[in-house]
Design a protein around this motif. Structure first.
Motif, PDB file in Angstrom:
ATOM      1  N   VAL A  49       0.880  -1.250  -0.026  1.00  0.00           N
ATOM      2  CA  VAL A  49       0.083   0.039  -0.059  1.00  0.00           C
ATOM      3  C   VAL A  49       0.873   1.296  -0.041  1.00  0.00           C
ATOM      4  O   VAL A  49       1.920   1.132   0.308  1.00  0.00           O
ATOM      5  CB  VAL A  49      -1.105   0.088   1.382  1.00  0.00           C
ATOM      6  N   THR A  50       0.380   2.601  -0.313  1.00  0.00           N
ATOM      7  CA  THR A  50       0.800   3.685  -0.241  1.00  0.00           C
ATOM      8  C   THR A  50       0.062   4.812   0.532  1.00  0.00           C
ATOM      9  O   THR A  50      -1.216   4.595   0.215  1.00  0.00           O
ATOM     10  CB  THR A  50       1.405   4.123  -1.634  1.00  0.00           C
ATOM     11  N   GLN A 138      -7.699   6.442  -7.382  1.00  0.00           N
ATOM     12  CA  GLN A 138      -9.124   5.920  -7.451  1.00  0.00           C
ATOM     13  C   GLN A 138      -9.101   4.314  -7.677  1.00  0.00           C
ATOM     14  O   GLN A 138      -9.669   3.878  -6.953  1.00  0.00           O
ATOM     15  CB  GLN A 138      -9.839   6.571  -8.907  1.00  0.00           C
ATOM     16  N   CYS A 139      -8.172   3.830  -8.428  1.00  0.00           N
ATOM     17  CA  CYS A 139      -7.955   2.367  -8.811  1.00  0.00           C
ATOM     18  C   CYS A 139      -6.783   1.726  -8.236  1.00  0.00           C
ATOM     19  O   CYS A 139      -6.787   0.599  -7.971  1.00  0.00           O
ATOM     20  CB  CYS A 139      -7.997   2.133 -10.304  1.00  0.00           C
ATOM     21  N   GLY A 140      -5.572   2.515  -7.805  1.00  0.00           N
ATOM     22  CA  GLY A 140      -4.405   2.079  -7.332  1.00  0.00           C
ATOM     23  C   GLY A 140      -3.482   1.340  -8.505  1.00  0.00           C
ATOM     24  O   GLY A 140      -2.476   0.738  -8.017  1.00  0.00           O
ATOM     25  N   CYS A 141      -3.794   1.478  -9.407  1.00  0.00           N
ATOM     26  CA  CYS A 141      -2.858   1.206 -10.543  1.00  0.00           C
ATOM     27  C   CYS A 141      -1.677   1.970 -10.679  1.00  0.00           C
ATOM     28  O   CYS A 141      -1.776   3.213 -10.643  1.00  0.00           O
ATOM     29  CB  CYS A 141      -3.566   1.297 -12.060  1.00  0.00           C
ATOM     30  N   VAL A 142      -0.448   1.090 -11.359  1.00  0.00           N
ATOM     31  CA  VAL A 142       0.988   1.954 -10.922  1.00  0.00           C
ATOM     32  C   VAL A 142       1.628   1.977 -12.295  1.00  0.00           C
ATOM     33  O   VAL A 142       1.535   1.014 -13.121  1.00  0.00           O
ATOM     34  CB  VAL A 142       1.899   1.295  -9.926  1.00  0.00           C
ATOM     35  N   PHE A 143       1.828   3.331 -12.772  1.00  0.00           N
ATOM     36  CA  PHE A 143       2.506   3.512 -14.109  1.00  0.00           C
ATOM     37  C   PHE A 143       3.779   4.417 -13.915  1.00  0.00           C
ATOM     38  O   PHE A 143       3.902   4.932 -13.102  1.00  0.00           O
ATOM     39  CB  PHE A 143       1.395   4.220 -14.729  1.00  0.00           C
ATOM     40  N   SER A 144       4.545   4.452 -14.800  1.00  0.00           N
ATOM     41  CA  SER A 144       5.852   5.173 -14.722  1.00  0.00           C
ATOM     42  C   SER A 144       5.405   6.608 -15.239  1.00  0.00           C
ATOM     43  O   SER A 144       4.262   6.737 -16.067  1.00  0.00           O
ATOM     44  CB  SER A 144       7.016   4.859 -15.681  1.00  0.00           C
TER      45      SER A 144
END
Length: 300
Positions: A49-50, A138-144
């Motif tokens: 989590v963050t 909102q969704c927790g998806c991680v991107f660069s």
């Protein structure tokens, strides 16, 4: 002591200058921030989590911290802004197919390039601290960050959820970026608090407004919202339930009539007027009245 035996001291041995600032190894700092939990200092493992400041934690460490918030616990200051489990975001990470875990170099006798367990699902950059990564709140998806800049859109590349610019949280930013995220966090919490307070006050305002409108619209003859209430319906239950006791029914009707006053005007019919004690029919003598229950529910 010293200076005996013909020794000649040098200047740096006699005069002490300022201490040298210890330099932090950047590689060690990156490993500590991207591979270990900020709270428990253990290796990051799912679920990860963050917080709203972009720091990485193990979810079980955050739960233990919320259950026991003693100030003596180490690194408790790094999670002081986390008040509940709702203040953290579970990360939707993409696995790195080139990651072999701890099996690649078990002996430790050779140097291997540091691999990470997760990558960007769009451009394939490894999440090792050398590249900036972001998470969608909102969704927790991680991107660069490069993927979000090159492909500008308001729809998540992974799950298709909509997001805004304020929903993007930078992971492990520098001090200035963390302070900016802190300001946004405080503004967001204050806004949510005000909205919650306004939702609580709205039902009370609606109740008071509705009661006020009922008092205004209700006329002296019992007219409310265009419908006329028949006073006969209010008195009929007395005659039906208490007809067995004439004295009790007479007292009940007289008390109810005293509590409820209905004005009589010339526009009303004789049948309507006859239900009140002020009508001439109520002044009949005992010989003139019959011994059955009338519609006025009086016994004479």
């Amino acid at each position: 002591m010293g200076c005996d035996g013909g020794t000649i001291p040098k200047r740096h041995e006699l005069v002490k200058g300022p201490k040298k600032v210890e330099k932090i190894d950047k590689n060690a700092e990156l490993v500590a921030r991207w591979y270990y939990c900020t709270l428990s200092q253990e290796k990051l493992k799912r679920p990860i989590v963050t917080c709203e400041l972009g720091r990485l934690y193990n979810k079980d460490a955050v739960i233990e911290f919320l259950l026991d918030k003693s100030p003596d616990k180490p690194h408790a200051d790094s999670a002081a802004h986390i008040k509940s489990i709702k203040n953290v975001i579970e990360l939707n990470l993409t696995d790195n197919p080139a990651w072999t875990g701890d099996k690649g170099n078990t002996k430790g006798d050779k140097y291997d390039e540091q691999r990470t367990q997760f990558i960007c699902p769009v451009v394939g950059l490894e999440m090792n601290g050398k590249h900036r990564f972001c998470v969608l709140r909102q969704c927790g998806c991680v991107f660069s960050e490069r993927a979000l800049k090159e492909i500008k859109t308001d729809i998540c590349h992974k799950c298709g959820a909509n997001f805004k610019g304020d929903d993007v949280i930078l992971l492990n930013g520098d001090k200035a970026e963390v302070e900016e995220l802190r300001k946004k966090m405080e503004e967001r919490r204050l806004r949510a608090k005000m909205e919650k307070k306004s939702k609580k006050t709205k039902p009370a305002e609606i109740v008071t407004a509705s009661s006020h409108t009922e008092e205004v619209t209700a006329g002296p003859s019992g007219i409310t919202n265009g419908s006329k209430t028949n006073p006969r319906d209010k008195i009929s239950f007395v005659s039906s339930t208490e007809s067995t006791d004439p004295k009790l029914s007479e007292k009940t009707v007289s008390s109810s009539a005293a509590k409820r006053s209905f004005p009589i005007t010339n526009n009303q019919s004789e049948a309507y007027k006859s239900i009140f004690t002020s009508h001439s029919s109520a002044k009949r003598t005992k010989d003139q009245s019959s011994n059955w229950v009338t519609h006025t529910a009086y016994y004479f």
